[in-house]
Write a protein that holds these residues in place. Structure first.
Motif, PDB file in Angstrom:
ATOM      1  N   PRO A 260      -3.621  14.169  87.348  1.00  0.00           N
ATOM      2  CA  PRO A 260      -2.813  14.609  87.396  1.00  0.00           C
ATOM      3  C   PRO A 260      -1.534  14.034  86.777  1.00  0.00           C
ATOM      4  CG  PRO A 260      -3.081  13.354  89.146  1.00  0.00           C
ATOM      5  CD  PRO A 260      -4.313  13.192  88.455  1.00  0.00           C
ATOM      6  N   GLY A 261      -1.528  12.904  86.187  1.00  0.00           N
ATOM      7  CA  GLY A 261      -0.411  12.428  85.638  1.00  0.00           C
ATOM      8  C   GLY A 261       0.496  11.711  86.431  1.00  0.00           C
ATOM      9  N   PHE A 262       1.555  10.883  85.997  1.00  0.00           N
ATOM     10  CA  PHE A 262       2.258  10.044  86.843  1.00  0.00           C
ATOM     11  C   PHE A 262       3.720  10.125  86.387  1.00  0.00           C
ATOM     12  CE2 PHE A 262      -1.791   8.122  86.639  1.00  0.00           C
ATOM     13  CZ  PHE A 262      -2.145   8.167  87.813  1.00  0.00           C
ATOM     14  N   ASN A 263       4.031  10.641  85.196  1.00  0.00           N
ATOM     15  CA  ASN A 263       5.397  10.881  84.686  1.00  0.00           C
ATOM     16  C   ASN A 263       5.977  11.903  84.915  1.00  0.00           C
ATOM     17  OD1 ASN A 263       5.194   8.091  83.600  1.00  0.00           O
ATOM     18  ND2 ASN A 263       4.179   8.782  81.850  1.00  0.00           N
ATOM     19  N   GLY A 264       6.916  12.075  85.943  1.00  0.00           N
ATOM     20  CA  GLY A 264       7.846  13.331  86.515  1.00  0.00           C
ATOM     21  C   GLY A 264       8.439  13.814  85.546  1.00  0.00           C
ATOM     22  N   LEU A 265       8.733  15.063  85.098  1.00  0.00           N
ATOM     23  CA  LEU A 265       9.620  15.763  83.987  1.00  0.00           C
ATOM     24  C   LEU A 265      11.100  15.597  84.608  1.00  0.00           C
ATOM     25  CD1 LEU A 265       9.088  18.746  82.218  1.00  0.00           C
ATOM     26  CD2 LEU A 265      11.484  18.544  83.393  1.00  0.00           C
ATOM     27  N   VAL A 266      11.343  15.438  86.011  1.00  0.00           N
ATOM     28  CA  VAL A 266      12.612  15.433  86.482  1.00  0.00           C
ATOM     29  C   VAL A 266      13.143  14.086  86.224  1.00  0.00           C
ATOM     30  CG1 VAL A 266      14.089  15.281  88.637  1.00  0.00           C
ATOM     31  CG2 VAL A 266      12.299  17.406  88.382  1.00  0.00           C
ATOM     32  N   ASN A 267      12.633  13.047  86.418  1.00  0.00           N
ATOM     33  CA  ASN A 267      12.879  11.679  86.182  1.00  0.00           C
ATOM     34  C   ASN A 267      13.128  11.692  84.658  1.00  0.00           C
ATOM     35  OD1 ASN A 267      12.557  11.099  88.801  1.00  0.00           O
ATOM     36  ND2 ASN A 267      10.568  10.054  88.531  1.00  0.00           N
ATOM     37  N   GLY A 297       3.439  20.493  86.293  1.00  0.00           N
ATOM     38  CA  GLY A 297       2.764  19.514  86.421  1.00  0.00           C
ATOM     39  C   GLY A 297       3.433  18.253  85.967  1.00  0.00           C
ATOM     40  N   LYS A 298       2.827  16.901  85.903  1.00  0.00           N
ATOM     41  CA  LYS A 298       3.456  15.690  85.279  1.00  0.00           C
ATOM     42  C   LYS A 298       3.352  15.804  83.681  1.00  0.00           C
ATOM     43  CE  LYS A 298       4.224  13.799  89.210  1.00  0.00           C
ATOM     44  NZ  LYS A 298       5.571  13.626  89.943  1.00  0.00           N
ATOM     45  N   MET A 299       4.267  15.103  83.018  1.00  0.00           N
ATOM     46  CA  MET A 299       4.212  15.142  81.636  1.00  0.00           C
ATOM     47  C   MET A 299       3.098  14.573  81.124  1.00  0.00           C
ATOM     48  SD  MET A 299       8.176  14.203  81.042  1.00  0.00           S
ATOM     49  CE  MET A 299       8.235  14.960  79.440  1.00  0.00           C
ATOM     50  N   ASP A 300       2.251  13.673  81.848  1.00  0.00           N
ATOM     51  CA  ASP A 300       1.048  12.959  81.291  1.00  0.00           C
ATOM     52  C   ASP A 300      -0.325  13.591  81.603  1.00  0.00           C
ATOM     53  OD1 ASP A 300       1.744  11.614  83.262  1.00  0.00           O
ATOM     54  OD2 ASP A 300       1.360   9.650  82.803  1.00  0.00           O
ATOM     55  N   ALA A 301       0.025  14.815  82.306  1.00  0.00           N
ATOM     56  CA  ALA A 301      -1.407  15.617  82.932  1.00  0.00           C
ATOM     57  C   ALA A 301      -2.341  15.827  81.916  1.00  0.00           C
ATOM     58  CB  ALA A 301      -0.915  16.693  83.947  1.00  0.00           C
ATOM     59  N   ILE A 302      -3.568  15.592  82.431  1.00  0.00           N
ATOM     60  CA  ILE A 302      -4.838  15.702  81.572  1.00  0.00           C
ATOM     61  C   ILE A 302      -5.723  16.756  82.268  1.00  0.00           C
ATOM     62  CG2 ILE A 302      -6.577  14.742  79.995  1.00  0.00           C
ATOM     63  CD1 ILE A 302      -4.213  14.522  78.544  1.00  0.00           C
ATOM     64  N   ASN A 303      -6.437  17.739  81.674  1.00  0.00           N
ATOM     65  CA  ASN A 303      -7.588  18.418  82.170  1.00  0.00           C
ATOM     66  C   ASN A 303      -8.568  18.918  81.182  1.00  0.00           C
ATOM     67  OD1 ASN A 303      -9.240  20.398  83.163  1.00  0.00           O
ATOM     68  ND2 ASN A 303      -7.335  21.896  83.719  1.00  0.00           N
ATOM     69  N   SER A 304      -9.765  18.479  81.252  1.00  0.00           N
ATOM     70  CA  SER A 304     -10.777  18.847  80.313  1.00  0.00           C
ATOM     71  C   SER A 304     -11.981  19.653  80.854  1.00  0.00           C
ATOM     72  CB  SER A 304     -11.105  17.948  79.421  1.00  0.00           C
ATOM     73  OG  SER A 304     -11.979  16.689  80.336  1.00  0.00           O
ATOM     74  N   TYR A 305     -11.680  20.247  82.087  1.00  0.00           N
ATOM     75  CA  TYR A 305     -13.018  20.869  82.983  1.00  0.00           C
ATOM     76  C   TYR A 305     -12.902  22.269  83.097  1.00  0.00           C
ATOM     77  CZ  TYR A 305      -9.899  21.107  86.852  1.00  0.00           C
ATOM     78  OH  TYR A 305      -8.866  21.554  87.907  1.00  0.00           O
ATOM     79  N   LEU A 394       0.994  10.904  75.258  1.00  0.00           N
ATOM     80  CA  LEU A 394       1.704  11.312  76.038  1.00  0.00           C
ATOM     81  C   LEU A 394       2.813  10.262  77.039  1.00  0.00           C
ATOM     82  CD1 LEU A 394      -0.475  14.106  77.994  1.00  0.00           C
ATOM     83  CD2 LEU A 394       1.483  14.502  76.072  1.00  0.00           C
ATOM     84  N   GLN A 395       2.512   9.001  76.901  1.00  0.00           N
ATOM     85  CA  GLN A 395       3.409   8.153  77.261  1.00  0.00           C
ATOM     86  C   GLN A 395       4.644   7.795  76.425  1.00  0.00           C
ATOM     87  OE1 GLN A 395       2.295   6.793  80.485  1.00  0.00           O
ATOM     88  NE2 GLN A 395       0.759   8.418  79.888  1.00  0.00           N
ATOM     89  N   GLU A 396       4.473   8.458  75.046  1.00  0.00           N
ATOM     90  CA  GLU A 396       5.844   8.176  74.343  1.00  0.00           C
ATOM     91  C   GLU A 396       6.824   8.817  74.564  1.00  0.00           C
ATOM     92  OE1 GLU A 396       5.936   6.301  71.581  1.00  0.00           O
ATOM     93  OE2 GLU A 396       3.893   5.527  71.254  1.00  0.00           O
ATOM     94  N   PRO A 397       8.038   8.121  74.817  1.00  0.00           N
ATOM     95  CA  PRO A 397       9.298   9.042  75.286  1.00  0.00           C
ATOM     96  C   PRO A 397       9.476  10.226  74.187  1.00  0.00           C
ATOM     97  CG  PRO A 397       9.739   6.530  75.324  1.00  0.00           C
ATOM     98  CD  PRO A 397       8.217   6.613  74.762  1.00  0.00           C
ATOM     99  N   ASP A 398       9.248   9.745  72.794  1.00  0.00           N
ATOM    100  CA  ASP A 398       9.191  10.909  71.855  1.00  0.00           C
ATOM    101  C   ASP A 398       8.659  12.188  72.032  1.00  0.00           C
ATOM    102  OD1 ASP A 398      11.015   9.242  70.250  1.00  0.00           O
ATOM    103  OD2 ASP A 398       9.306   8.580  69.055  1.00  0.00           O
ATOM    104  N   PHE A 399       7.372  11.901  72.632  1.00  0.00           N
ATOM    105  CA  PHE A 399       6.479  12.986  72.832  1.00  0.00           C
ATOM    106  C   PHE A 399       7.013  13.739  74.263  1.00  0.00           C
ATOM    107  CE2 PHE A 399       1.373  14.635  72.654  1.00  0.00           C
ATOM    108  CZ  PHE A 399       2.116  15.737  72.275  1.00  0.00           C
ATOM    109  N   GLN A 400       7.377  13.049  75.112  1.00  0.00           N
ATOM    110  CA  GLN A 400       7.858  13.428  76.403  1.00  0.00           C
ATOM    111  C   GLN A 400       9.072  14.305  76.138  1.00  0.00           C
ATOM    112  OE1 GLN A 400       8.284   9.984  78.857  1.00  0.00           O
ATOM    113  NE2 GLN A 400       6.356   9.803  78.996  1.00  0.00           N
ATOM    114  N   ALA A 401      10.041  13.886  75.157  1.00  0.00           N
ATOM    115  CA  ALA A 401      11.129  14.629  74.751  1.00  0.00           C
ATOM    116  C   ALA A 401      10.932  16.188  74.119  1.00  0.00           C
ATOM    117  CB  ALA A 401      12.193  13.846  73.894  1.00  0.00           C
ATOM    118  N   VAL A 402       9.774  15.940  72.982  1.00  0.00           N
ATOM    119  CA  VAL A 402       9.438  17.247  72.618  1.00  0.00           C
ATOM    120  C   VAL A 402       8.791  18.277  73.594  1.00  0.00           C
ATOM    121  CG1 VAL A 402       7.584  18.132  71.096  1.00  0.00           C
ATOM    122  CG2 VAL A 402       8.849  16.061  70.268  1.00  0.00           C
TER     123      VAL A 402
END
Length: 562
Positions: A260-267, A297-305, A394-402
């Motif tokens: 589900p990821g851990f990095n919230g967009l609000v934060n 979802g979180k900014m670093d969420a991943i789903n491959s199923y 997705l842990q990169e702040p640059d990618f999160q800003a994008v």
């Protein structure tokens, strides 16, 4: 002892940049240098032993840059912005909790953290420290479980263990300077068969576990994708590490993994407003993103199923179902174009790029130059090694800003487009409050093709068809009718919008909290657009289109079948 109240005064009066900038000399610089020293940046400050203690010289600039880098912030060090200053004060406030955790580790007194009692002082301290690391949860127990999953550790959330305490402390230390007095911390993990091995290339290329042949997880036997990774299949979960970061994925049946990821967009938005404004986003646009983030979802969420093959990020941008184009390549294209060095660091070594024909919204990836545009080519991306590669990027702040910018760019697919006009009016003239735009964007993420019919029905029901005459109350009445329509509307192809009322209530909570405006004209996407176009008369409450906006470059988006 740093005079923290002096720094707080500057923050309260919004004058911190005025007094704390390069070549400034005043009593606030003295307090600020003391603060930097206590945060552990004495090595930088001591690089010029002859510097005056009330002078903001190059050594202070270097200390500020070092702090910003360790806390994943942008700063030239030439001036202290309000957010940077507030972050420094928060880190200073955390020092007491840091010492509490150090004491518990030294004495083995982990039971003093009563996680069942939300009013326990040490419980509150631990919750604050986890929040400092960006870990959230409705309770300290949930936050601790989230942290453990992020670190690939075991935790039931009922007891702080030695392993968890040391892991938290070691992660917190990364936010402080080398001059901070730190205790030696190693994080034992007996269940990890490759703990303490490192990533020196001498562990079977990191291919511990069944990489590429993990049964129901999908696999490619792609040595490049897996090289340098340590993969441990634990039955119900798979832990993947590159030696510096690791993630525990959940395994799914019959295939794929997820987190589900851990990095919230609000934060992220709260902590990076300066970075995002540099990308030409207004404060009202950021407020809209914060409002709808709770529904995503979180900014670093991943789903491959599932049918999307691989989905990433807060909007779960997909690789594309079957052999169709997906939204994720368009996101990666923007990341590559805006932050080419970050993109190359994560994806070029493994042969990943974006197809040249990828547009603003849809496209395909390429792997070693070949387009990933068929089902067999896409299926390999279910491999947990691929999930880790994307999660790590997705842990990169640059990618999160994008991600934030790209999420707001979704407005360009409908808000200013003639194909979405209702009764001859573009939507940017009909609903123009920040609150209303947040609801439309929320709708578009869930059921993009139904915005126009839902707004049209609401206008018919209310008789409000001339937006040039709308008052704030007229827009509120129209929005109320629109929410009733979208809750039940369907064209028969798929079900009505999912959790429509709950999503709307979550957004309206931001209005009640004073963070989102219901006033007409309160939304604008682009600062450049405001400067370029704002010669309107005072009665015009429309939301201005972005500079050089061309509607044909942004295709209409269809509903995806669930």
């Amino acid at each position: 002892m740093a005079n923290i109240e002096a720094i707080r005064d500057l923050l309260r009066t919004n004058s911190i940049s005025k007094f704390l900038n390069v070549n400034a000399r005043n009593q606030y610089v003295l307090a600020f240098r003391d603060l930097l020293n206590e945060l552990g940046f004495s090595p930088e400050l001591n690089s010029n032993p002859n510097a005056a203690t009330d002078f903001f010289g190059n050594e202070v600039v270097n200390a500020v840059v070092s702090f910003a880098r360790r806390n994943r912030l942008d700063s030239t060090g030439m001036a202290v912005t309000p957010f940077l200053g507030a972050t420094m004060v928060e880190r200073h406030d955390s020092l007491t909790g840091l010492k509490t955790l150090e004491g518990a580790i030294a004495n083995g007194q982990y039971a003093q953290f009563n996680l069942q009692n939300p009013n326990d002082r040490n419980n509150i301290t631990l919750r604050s420290l986890l929040d400092t690391l960006g870990i959230t949860g409705t309770t300290t127990q949930e936050a601790l479980r989230n942290y453990a999953q992020r670190r690939g550790l075991s935790a039931d959330g009922y007891q702080l263990t030695e392993t968890l305490a040391k892991a938290v402390l070691s992660d917190l230390y990364l936010l402080y300077g080398d001059g901070l007095r730190k205790v030696a911390v190693t994080v034992p993990d007996p269940s990890n068969p490759w703990a303490n091995i490192g990533n020196n290339g001498g562990t079977n290329n990191g291919n511990t576990g069944n990489t590429g042949n993990t049964g129901n997880t999908g696999g490619t036997n792609n040595p490049v994708i897996s090289t340098g990774l340590q993969i441990d299949d634990r039955g119900g979960t798979i832990v993947v590490s590159d030696g510096s970061r690791q993630i525990q994925f959940r395994k799914h049946q019959p295939i794929g993994v997820s987190t589900p990821g851990f990095n919230g967009l609000v934060n992220f938005v709260e902590q990076n407003k300066e970075r995002l404004i540099e990308l030409d986003l207004t404060y009202s646009a950021l407020q809209v993103m914060e409002a709808i983030a709770k529904n995503e979802g979180k900014m670093d969420a991943i789903n491959s199923y599932d049918r999307g093959i691989l989905s990433i990020g807060t909007y779960q941008w997909t690789l594309g179902r079957d052999d169709k184009a997906g939204e994720m390549p368009a996101l990666l294209k923007k990341f590559r174009d805006q932050f080419p060095e970050s993109f190359r660091r994560h994806f070029t070594p493994i042969g990943l790029d974006v197809s040249p024909d990828t547009n603003t919204t849809y496209g395909f990836l390429t792997l070693n130059g070949a387009p990933v545009n068929s089902i067999p080519a896409k299926e390999q991306f279910r491999d947990p090694a691929w999930g880790f590669r994307f999660w790590r990027a997705l842990q990169e702040p640059d990618f999160q800003a994008v991600q934030v910018e790209h999420a707001l760019d979704r407005l360009k697919n409908f808000y200013w487009k003639p194909s979405y006009a209702v009764f001859g009016n573009l939507l940017n003239t009909v609903i123009t409050s920040a609150y209303g735009v947040a609801l439309l964007l929320d709708n578009h993420v869930n059921r993009p093709a139904w915005i126009k019919p839902c707004v049209e029905l609401a206008m018919q029901q209310t008789g409000l068809t001339n937006p040039s005459q709308f008052t704030d109350q007229n827009e509120r009445d129209l929005i109320k009718a629109y929410l009733n329509v979208r809750h039940t509307y369907t064209d028969g192809s798929i079900a009505a919008m999912s959790k429509s009322l709950i999503r709307a209530q979550s957004i309206y909570a931001e209005v009640q909290a004073g963070k989102l405006s219901e006033a007409r004209g309160s939304f604008q996407l682009s600062n450049r657009a405001v400067m370029a176009y704002d010669t309107r008369n005072s009665m015009d409450k429309s939301a201005l289109p972005p500079v050089f906006y061309e509607p044909t470059e942004f295709p209409d988006m269809e509903n995806e079948r669930e």
